[in-house]
Design a protein around this motif. Structure first.
Motif, mmCIF file in Angstrom:
data_model
loop_
_atom_site.group_PDB
_atom_site.id
_atom_site.type_symbol
_atom_site.label_atom_id
_atom_site.label_comp_id
_atom_site.label_asym_id
_atom_site.label_seq_id
_atom_site.Cartn_x
_atom_site.Cartn_y
_atom_site.Cartn_z
ATOM 1 N N MET A 155 0.833 -1.204 0.000
ATOM 2 C CA MET A 155 0.000 0.000 0.000
ATOM 3 C C MET A 155 0.871 1.258 0.000
ATOM 4 S SD MET A 155 -3.025 1.306 -0.027
ATOM 5 C CE MET A 155 -4.079 -0.114 0.353
ATOM 6 N N ALA A 179 -2.948 11.456 0.460
ATOM 7 C CA ALA A 179 -3.256 10.100 0.916
ATOM 8 C C ALA A 179 -1.980 9.355 1.313
ATOM 9 C CB ALA A 179 -4.004 9.342 -0.182
ATOM 10 N N LEU A 232 -0.915 8.056 5.328
ATOM 11 C CA LEU A 232 -0.502 6.730 5.789
ATOM 12 C C LEU A 232 0.900 6.793 6.393
ATOM 13 C CD1 LEU A 232 -0.792 3.720 6.160
ATOM 14 C CD2 LEU A 232 -0.177 3.401 3.741
ATOM 15 N N PHE A 278 -6.169 1.406 6.230
ATOM 16 C CA PHE A 278 -5.847 1.611 4.821
ATOM 17 C C PHE A 278 -5.928 0.308 4.030
ATOM 18 C CE2 PHE A 278 -4.502 5.782 5.899
ATOM 19 C CZ PHE A 278 -4.304 6.487 4.720
#
Length: 351
Positions: A219, A295, A299, A337
């Motif tokens: 991710m 974004a 994270l 996430f």
């Protein structure tokens, strides 16, 4: 200095230790009558000086014995490596450079009475600054949310001025002002490397992160790959929560803990602002942000706020429950996430 008291592993400055500091900063006309250590600082000692005319001032002390991160840093050489934008943001040089830059822009921060590197009055770098009367913005938001609207609006204006102020490159203000160049090819690459390090450290300390590590790494890398290159860098505080904003008697926001001031992607600031201000972030929201970059940085921020607090708890930081709560909240946000259920069953944080 012989009179210094050690509180466990911590050094605590006393009235006698700071009397000479106060006299040098404010003159013999102010007689020091009291000294109180303030809570909250993790990188430097912060003390309030109280004088016989009821005036006050604040003392900052940059000393490893006052720095709870000194035992938690992985790489001691990184502490003074200002070419790394995310190296340990502590020290009088960073403070003075940041203060000068903010003052030039008309951004309110406590005025400096004295900044002393001589160590002739105290065995560490030290600064005496204005004691701003009033509460933190965090306290005001809790006690009087309606009364916080004017300071929030003014803070948004100040942040706008900072973020429009472009630097010739990215990096700490002290480095840029000295003509230096930061390490790293780009902001996003620096954040990627840091996020992967934080992920590895968090995984070594908590089974939930360990179980999801491969998916979280995918991710992180996927979000980073979606970010387009950029060469414009605004001025950011770097760690601007409502606890790092004082509100003076006129309702003006006053920025503190400014040593991390740097030129960087403004989305890095906004990822942290959104996290720390919660519902009140609507006052600080800015149009035109790169949502993909935001974004990715969100994270990365969550991973940093898992690894960092757990590392800090290896030492003697006193407010352990609060720090554990920060790690737990951000761990849950990082796992959120991932697609599907928010990670494996709850485990005990830490080693």
């Amino acid at each position: 200095m012989e009179g210094l008291i050690v509180d466990g592993p911590r050094r605590v400055a006393t009235h006698d230790d700071l009397a000479g500091v106060a006299r040098a900063a404010l003159g013999a006309g102010h007689r020091l009558t009291g000294v109180s250590r303030l809570r909250g600082g993790s990188k430097k000692g912060v003390y309030r000086l109280i004088f016989d005319d009821d005036s006050t001032a604040i003392v900052y002390i940059w000393d490893d014995a006052e720095d709870y991160w000194s035992a938690a840093r992985i790489d001691e050489d990184d502490a003074e490596d200002h070419a790394n934008p995310f190296s340990h943001a502590s020290g009088i040089d960073l403070f003075v450079a940041a203060h000068t830059r903010l003052e030039t822009l008309g951004i309110r921060t406590p005025r400096i009475h004295s900044a002393d590197r001589s160590r002739s009055h105290y065995p560490a770098d030290i600064a005496v600054v204005e004691d701003v009367p009033g509460a933190t913005l965090e306290a005001l938001l809790q006690q009087d949310p309606d009364g916080a609207q004017v300071p929030l609006s003014r803070l948004a204006d100040a942040l706008g001025a900072m973020q429009r102020h472009q630097g010739p490159g990215f990096g700490k203000v002290a480095l840029i002002d000295d003509g230096g160049i930061s390490q790293g090819h780009s902001c996003e690459r620096i954040v990627l490397d840091r996020a992967l390090d934080d992920l590895a450290e968090a995984a070594s300390r908590d089974t939930r992160i360990e179980s999801g590590r491969d998916r979280l790494e995918d991710m992180v890398r996927g979000l980073a790959a979606a970010v387009r290159p950029r060469s414009e860098y605004g001025l950011i505080h770097g760690e601007l929560g409502p606890d790092h904003v004082l509100v003076d008697r006129y309702g003006h926001p006053v920025l503190i803990d400014i040593e991390g001031l740097m030129f960087f992607d403004v989305e890095w600031e906004h990822a942290f602002l959104r996290l720390r201000f919660g519902e009140h972030y609507r006052w600080l929201r800015r149009s035109g942000l790169d949502e993909q970059r935001l974004a990715f940085y969100t994270l990365a921020t969550h991973l940093s706020l898992v690894a960092g607090p757990l590392r800090l708890l290896d030492g003697d930081f006193p407010d352990r429950d609060a720090m554990m709560g920060i790690a737990e909240h951000n761990l849950q946000q990082a796992l959120a996430f991932l697609p599907g259920p928010a990670g494996p069953p709850r485990a005990i944080l830490g080693r």
